[in-house]
Motif scaffolding. Structure first.
Motif, short mmCIF file in Angstrom:
data_model
loop_
_atom_site.label_atom_id
_atom_site.label_comp_id
_atom_site.label_asym_id
_atom_site.label_seq_id
_atom_site.Cartn_x
_atom_site.Cartn_y
_atom_site.Cartn_z
N THR A 11 -8.39 7.83 -13.21
CA THR A 11 -7.18 7.50 -12.44
C THR A 11 -7.39 6.20 -11.69
OG1 THR A 11 -6.94 9.88 -12.13
CG2 THR A 11 -5.48 8.46 -10.82
N ALA A 12 -8.56 6.13 -11.01
CA ALA A 12 -8.84 4.92 -10.23
C ALA A 12 -8.94 3.70 -11.16
CB ALA A 12 -10.15 5.12 -9.43
N GLY A 13 -9.53 3.89 -12.34
CA GLY A 13 -9.65 2.80 -13.32
C GLY A 13 -8.27 2.30 -13.75
N ASP A 14 -7.41 3.32 -14.03
CA ASP A 14 -6.04 2.97 -14.41
C ASP A 14 -5.38 2.16 -13.30
OD1 ASP A 14 -6.36 4.22 -16.78
OD2 ASP A 14 -5.26 6.06 -16.22
N ALA A 15 -5.56 2.66 -12.09
CA ALA A 15 -4.92 1.98 -10.96
C ALA A 15 -5.45 0.56 -10.85
CB ALA A 15 -5.19 2.76 -9.68
N ALA A 16 -6.77 0.41 -11.01
CA ALA A 16 -7.36 -0.93 -10.90
C ALA A 16 -6.81 -1.84 -11.99
CB ALA A 16 -8.89 -0.82 -11.02
N THR A 17 -6.68 -1.28 -13.20
CA THR A 17 -6.16 -2.07 -14.32
C THR A 17 -4.74 -2.53 -13.98
OG1 THR A 17 -7.43 -0.61 -15.73
CG2 THR A 17 -5.87 -2.08 -16.83
N ARG A 18 -3.95 -1.55 -13.43
CA ARG A 18 -2.57 -1.91 -13.09
C ARG A 18 -2.55 -3.03 -12.07
NH1 ARG A 18 -1.57 3.48 -13.28
NH2 ARG A 18 -1.59 3.70 -11.01
N TRP A 19 -3.37 -2.89 -11.04
CA TRP A 19 -3.40 -3.94 -10.00
C TRP A 19 -3.84 -5.27 -10.59
CZ3 TRP A 19 -0.65 -3.06 -5.98
CH2 TRP A 19 -0.61 -1.79 -5.40
N LEU A 20 -4.66 -5.24 -11.59
CA LEU A 20 -5.15 -6.47 -12.19
C LEU A 20 -4.08 -7.09 -13.10
CD1 LEU A 20 -8.91 -5.90 -13.22
CD2 LEU A 20 -8.03 -7.70 -11.76
N ASN A 21 -3.34 -6.18 -13.77
CA ASN A 21 -2.34 -6.66 -14.73
C ASN A 21 -1.09 -7.21 -14.05
OD1 ASN A 21 -4.06 -6.10 -16.76
ND2 ASN A 21 -3.10 -4.15 -17.32
N ARG A 22 -0.97 -7.10 -12.80
CA ARG A 22 0.18 -7.67 -12.11
C ARG A 22 0.16 -9.18 -12.26
NH1 ARG A 22 1.85 -4.74 -6.58
NH2 ARG A 22 2.42 -2.73 -7.53
N ALA A 23 1.33 -9.78 -12.18
CA ALA A 23 1.39 -11.24 -12.29
C ALA A 23 0.48 -11.84 -11.24
CB ALA A 23 2.84 -11.70 -12.09
N LYS A 24 0.56 -11.21 -10.11
CA LYS A 24 -0.35 -11.69 -9.07
C LYS A 24 -1.27 -10.52 -8.72
CE LYS A 24 -0.33 -13.74 -4.51
NZ LYS A 24 0.37 -13.59 -3.26
N PRO A 25 -2.40 -10.55 -9.41
CA PRO A 25 -3.28 -9.38 -9.22
C PRO A 25 -3.65 -9.19 -7.74
CG PRO A 25 -4.15 -10.88 -10.90
CD PRO A 25 -2.99 -11.59 -10.28
N ASP A 26 -3.61 -7.90 -7.35
CA ASP A 26 -3.98 -7.60 -5.95
C ASP A 26 -5.45 -7.18 -5.93
OD1 ASP A 26 -4.43 -6.64 -3.39
OD2 ASP A 26 -2.45 -5.63 -3.28
N LEU A 27 -6.29 -8.18 -5.68
CA LEU A 27 -7.73 -7.91 -5.78
C LEU A 27 -8.24 -6.91 -4.73
CD1 LEU A 27 -9.15 -11.41 -6.72
CD2 LEU A 27 -8.77 -9.44 -8.19
N GLY A 28 -7.57 -6.92 -3.59
CA GLY A 28 -7.95 -5.93 -2.55
C GLY A 28 -7.82 -4.53 -3.08
N GLU A 29 -6.63 -4.22 -3.68
CA GLU A 29 -6.41 -2.88 -4.22
C GLU A 29 -7.41 -2.58 -5.33
OE1 GLU A 29 -4.52 -0.41 -3.38
OE2 GLU A 29 -3.49 -1.42 -1.71
N VAL A 30 -7.63 -3.66 -6.17
CA VAL A 30 -8.60 -3.47 -7.28
C VAL A 30 -9.97 -3.06 -6.71
CG1 VAL A 30 -9.89 -4.65 -9.12
CG2 VAL A 30 -7.44 -5.06 -8.86
N GLY A 31 -10.35 -3.81 -5.67
CA GLY A 31 -11.66 -3.49 -5.04
C GLY A 31 -11.71 -2.05 -4.55
N GLN A 32 -10.58 -1.64 -3.87
CA GLN A 32 -10.55 -0.25 -3.36
C GLN A 32 -10.72 0.76 -4.48
OE1 GLN A 32 -7.17 0.92 -1.06
NE2 GLN A 32 -7.84 -0.29 0.74
N SER A 33 -9.94 0.47 -5.63
CA SER A 33 -10.02 1.41 -6.76
C SER A 33 -11.44 1.47 -7.32
CB SER A 33 -9.05 0.99 -7.88
OG SER A 33 -7.73 1.07 -7.40
N ILE A 34 -12.07 0.25 -7.36
CA ILE A 34 -13.44 0.25 -7.92
C ILE A 34 -14.39 1.04 -7.00
CG2 ILE A 34 -15.44 -1.24 -8.44
CD1 ILE A 34 -13.37 -3.27 -9.56
N ASN A 35 -14.20 0.82 -5.67
CA ASN A 35 -15.02 1.61 -4.73
C ASN A 35 -14.83 3.10 -4.94
OD1 ASN A 35 -16.26 -0.53 -3.55
ND2 ASN A 35 -14.83 -0.67 -1.81
N GLN A 36 -13.53 3.46 -5.11
CA GLN A 36 -13.22 4.87 -5.36
C GLN A 36 -13.94 5.36 -6.61
OE1 GLN A 36 -11.12 6.87 -3.40
NE2 GLN A 36 -11.97 8.50 -4.74
N MET A 37 -13.93 4.50 -7.66
CA MET A 37 -14.57 4.86 -8.92
C MET A 37 -16.09 5.05 -8.72
SD MET A 37 -12.58 2.22 -11.38
CE MET A 37 -13.71 2.22 -12.72
#
Ligand code: ADP
Length: 733
Positions: free
Chosen positions: A525-551
């Motif tokens: 789930t967290a991986g999916d979320a991170a991918t989504r945050w990355l795939n945004r036109a303007k990736p939200d690296l903060g959220e990505v980081g949080q998801s990775i931490n969660q992972m």
């Protein structure tokens, strides 16, 4: 014949008087004869002169006097007759000369007799015996020198006195009867008691002989006396000593006896009489009547042997008592020999050794008991005296160390059999004994010459503290079998624990799958979320980081779970570590969370603060908690109509123990079963193994703790265990 003792010779003074008298008479006779015209045989009176001189007892003087008187008679005759010799005057002269001659001859013969008599009296004086003669009115007529010495009176004092009055004679028979007997038999012999001149008493042995005159009339008694006072005293002393000796011999607590050289009993003391034995009926079969028939042949042979060889006799036999019972006695005898070495007789004593014998038998018995007990229990006794290091080993110690019994025990022998790795341990124990430690307790290994290993447990305590030494008394137990059994038990317990763990793992598989699936799903789930945050036109690296931490967190959780499962499934030796009891409980709950949820158990956990720290093996303690929890869950699953509640609490009790209590609201445990829950194979479940609680107990006790159950049937049960709080001594591995 009557004796009258005389002085033998007249004294010099008496002799002088007699000579003077004789001279005067001689001169008078001569003057009358020669100068007076009296024509009578006056010269006959010269015999008076001769008799006076003869009474002095001097032979030569008598002869000389006789010659002188004869010469004077002749001279007077010549002077008075002027050559007118008448026949009458010549006849008178001749008569005078004959009278002088005859008188002189008789006087000389009498003198010779007197001398002989004197000599005989002197001979009587030579004897040491006191010789006394007295007439029939008891008046003393003879009293020799021996009598003077014995009674103290001189002869002239004694002669004429009544003998019995003078010496105050006393006799065992009246004196009149004594005299009658002398008169009747002519002699008497016996002992008399008399008093000396100095008042002291003397006992004499007297011999009386009666002298009768020609007509047979008793005239005198001759008595010879010997002083036997000393002998009598010695006899009395001897008698007293003999009585003393007899009293002593009678008082000896033994049967004293003597026998002839050929073994015939001749004397026995009073102890024998107490057994009803006397020698009156002959001594022949005294021994056979009192010695136990089983002991008699050996004793008889030994006694005959002693008599034949003259060697001291010693034997032990049972002697019959007056009540018919037998007592063990030591019979010993020594020979008495004369100066040529010939045996005169034997002296012996039988000493009662019944109590000693019984004590010996009791000792033998208890030694046999002890030795049996030692062999059966494989326990030997060791006494050690320090600092000298002397040791005493019982037989079992020799067997344990496998030494021959002729070895002299010592610490070197112990060390020679000690396992090389344990030598320091044994030395240390010996050192502490040398320094006087009150108690020694040491378990170590032995290595036999063929390489076999033995386990021994030595315990000893300080037994006899003395000024110069100390002594330890101890026991050496061969615990090899126990140790091997314990090892085997430990191994099988470990095997079993492993098996149950694995079994339990099977049961927990679903839960484990869930535990692992859940973090994996979360990772996805967290991986999916991170991918989504990355795939945004303007990736939200903060959220990505949080998801990775969660992972990462979820991945760690999953790997933790897997690690725990692996460690539970692993077969390995227990390890020691300081553990937080709260952590153990938490981890265990995590592992059974799914079971708790599936059974819809309301769980309440209370943790002590600060957390109790114990020393032990994490996996094993988790296993205990899981077991107890699962048992509680199972006790509640079949139950309806009541909330399924479980309360798990950790606490510190009495300051030294950490406690875990798992309380459920299940079926509870019957009073009957509460005592045997922990026995292996006890189960009330159709598919139960009955090993869970037994393993829990082994684990808890191996950790130095205690486990128990409390329950009121139908009200649920509380399973709890305590472990010692770690005091910083836990070896981390
Ligand atoms: P098993 O679970 O295989 O029967 P255990 O040794 O774990 O073996 O348990 C032995 C028995 O103890 C169980 O069969 C059960 O009767 C009883 N028991 C254990 N824990 C509880 C509990 N919490 N409540 C009631 N009974 C229990």
């Amino acid at each position: 014949m009557m004796f009258r003792q005389s002085a033998g010779m007249t004294s010099a003074r008496d002799a002088r008087v007699l000579f003077s008298l004789a001279g005067i008479v001689g001169v008078i006779v001569f003057v009358i004869d020669a100068l007076t015209p009296l024509d009578i045989a006056i010269a006959v009176l010269y015999v008076v002169v001769v008799l006076l001189v003869a009474s002095t007892g001097l032979r030569h003087a008598t002869v000389a006097t006789a010659c002188a008187c004869a010469a004077l008679t002749v001279i007077a005759f010549l002077m008075s007759h002027d050559e007118n010799y008448s026949g009458g005057s010549i006849a008178r002269g001749i008569v005078s000369l004959l009278a002088i001659g005859t008188t002189s001859f008789l006087a000389l013969r009498n003198q010779a007799n007197t001398v002989r008599l004197q000599e005989q009296i002197q001979l009587l004086n030579l004897t040491h015996d006191a010789i006394v003669a007295y007439d029939m009115s008891d008046r003393i007529t003879f009293w020799n020198q021996g009598a003077e010495e014995l009674y103290g009176w001189k002869a002239d004092q004694a002669i004429g006195q009544r003998i019995h009055e003078l010496t105050r004679t006393s006799s065992s028979i009246p004196l009149d009867a004594l005299r009658d007997e002398v008169v009747r038999k002519g002699r008497w012999e016996g002992e008399l008691e008399r008093v000396r001149s100095d008042g002291s008493t003397v006992i004499v042995s007297s011999r009386f002989a009666l002298w009768r005159d020609d007509k047979g009339k008793p005239r005198a008694i001759l008595a010879t006396n010997n002083d036997i006072t000393m002998r009598k005293r010695m006899e009395a002393e001897l008698q007293r000593q003999q009585e003393d000796l007899r009293a002593i011999i009678d008082a000896i607590p033994g049967m004293v006896w003597s026998s002839s050289r050929d073994g015939e009993l001749s004397y026995i003391n009073r102890r024998w009489n107490e057994l009803g034995i006397t020698l009156t009926g002959g001594s022949g079969d005294v021994w056979t009547s009192i010695v136990h028939p089983d002991d008699w042949p050996a004793m008889h042979a030994a006694w005959r042997g002693a008599i034949a060889t003259g060697k001291p006799f010693e034997n032990v036999a049972r002697i019959r008592q007056s009540n018919g019972s037998y007592r063990w006695m030591h019979i010993g005898a020594d020979p008495l020999r004369d100066q040529n070495g010939q045996i005169l007789r034997w002296y012996g004593v039988n000493t009662d050794i019944e109590e000693r014998k019984q004590a010996e038998q009791a000792l033998e018995r208890s030694e046999a008991f002890l030795s049996d007990a030692q062999r059966l229990s494989r326990t030997g006794s060791i006494a050690t005296r320090l600092p000298a290091g002397e040791m005493w080993w019982s037989d079992e110690v020799y067997r344990i160390f496998e030494y021959a019994p002729d070895y002299t025990p010592g610490i070197e022998l112990v060390l020679a059999r000690t396992h090389p790795d344990d030598i320091a341990l044994v030395r240390e124990a010996y050192e502490s004994a040398l320094s006087g430690a009150p108690y020694i307790d040491n378990e170590h290994r032995l290595q036999m010459p063929d390489g076999r290993i033995k386990y021994v447990h030595y315990v000893a305590h300080l037994a006899v503290p003395r000024s110069d030494s100390i002594e330890y008394v101890g026991a050496l137990m061969d615990v090899t079998e126990r140790q091997l059994a314990q090892d085997a038990l430990d191994r099988s317990t470990a095997e079993l624990a492993h098996v149950t763990r694995v079994t339990m793992l099977g049961e927990l598989a679903a839960s484990i799958a869930h535990e692992v699936t859940q973090p994996l799903a979360a990772i996805v789930t967290a991986g999916d979320a991170a991918t989504r945050w990355l795939n945004r036109a303007k990736p939200d690296l903060g959220e990505v980081g949080q998801s990775i931490n969660q992972m990462v967190r979820d991945a760690k959780r999953a790997s933790d779970v897997i690690r725990q499962i692996r460690s539970m499934a692993q077969k390995r030796d227990p390890s020691q570590a300081v553990l937080d009891l709260n952590g153990i409980v938490r981890e265990s709950i995590e592992l059974v969370r799914r079971e708790l949820d599936a059974a819809r158990v309301e769980l309440e956990a209370c943790y002590a603060e600060p957390p109790p720290l114990v020393c032990g093996d994490r996996v094993q303690l988790q296993q205990v908690v899981i077991n107890l929890v699962m048992n509680g869950v199972q006790a509640m699953t079949g139950m309806t109509g009541r909330a399924r509640r479980m309360r798990i609490a950790t606490s510190v009790v009495d300051g030294h123990h950490g406690q875990v209590a798992i309380e459920d609201s299940g079926t509870g445990i019957s009073e009957e079963n509460v005592g045997r829950l922990f026995n292996a194979f006890f189960t009330t479940k159709a598919d139960g193994m009955g090993m869970g609680l037994s393993i829990c107990r082994s684990i808890v006790e191996a950790h130095g703790g205690r486990i128990w159950a409390e329950s009121e049937e139908g009200q649920g049960a509380t399973m709890q265990f305590v472990l010692p709080i770690d005091k910083g001594t836990c070896d981390e591995q």
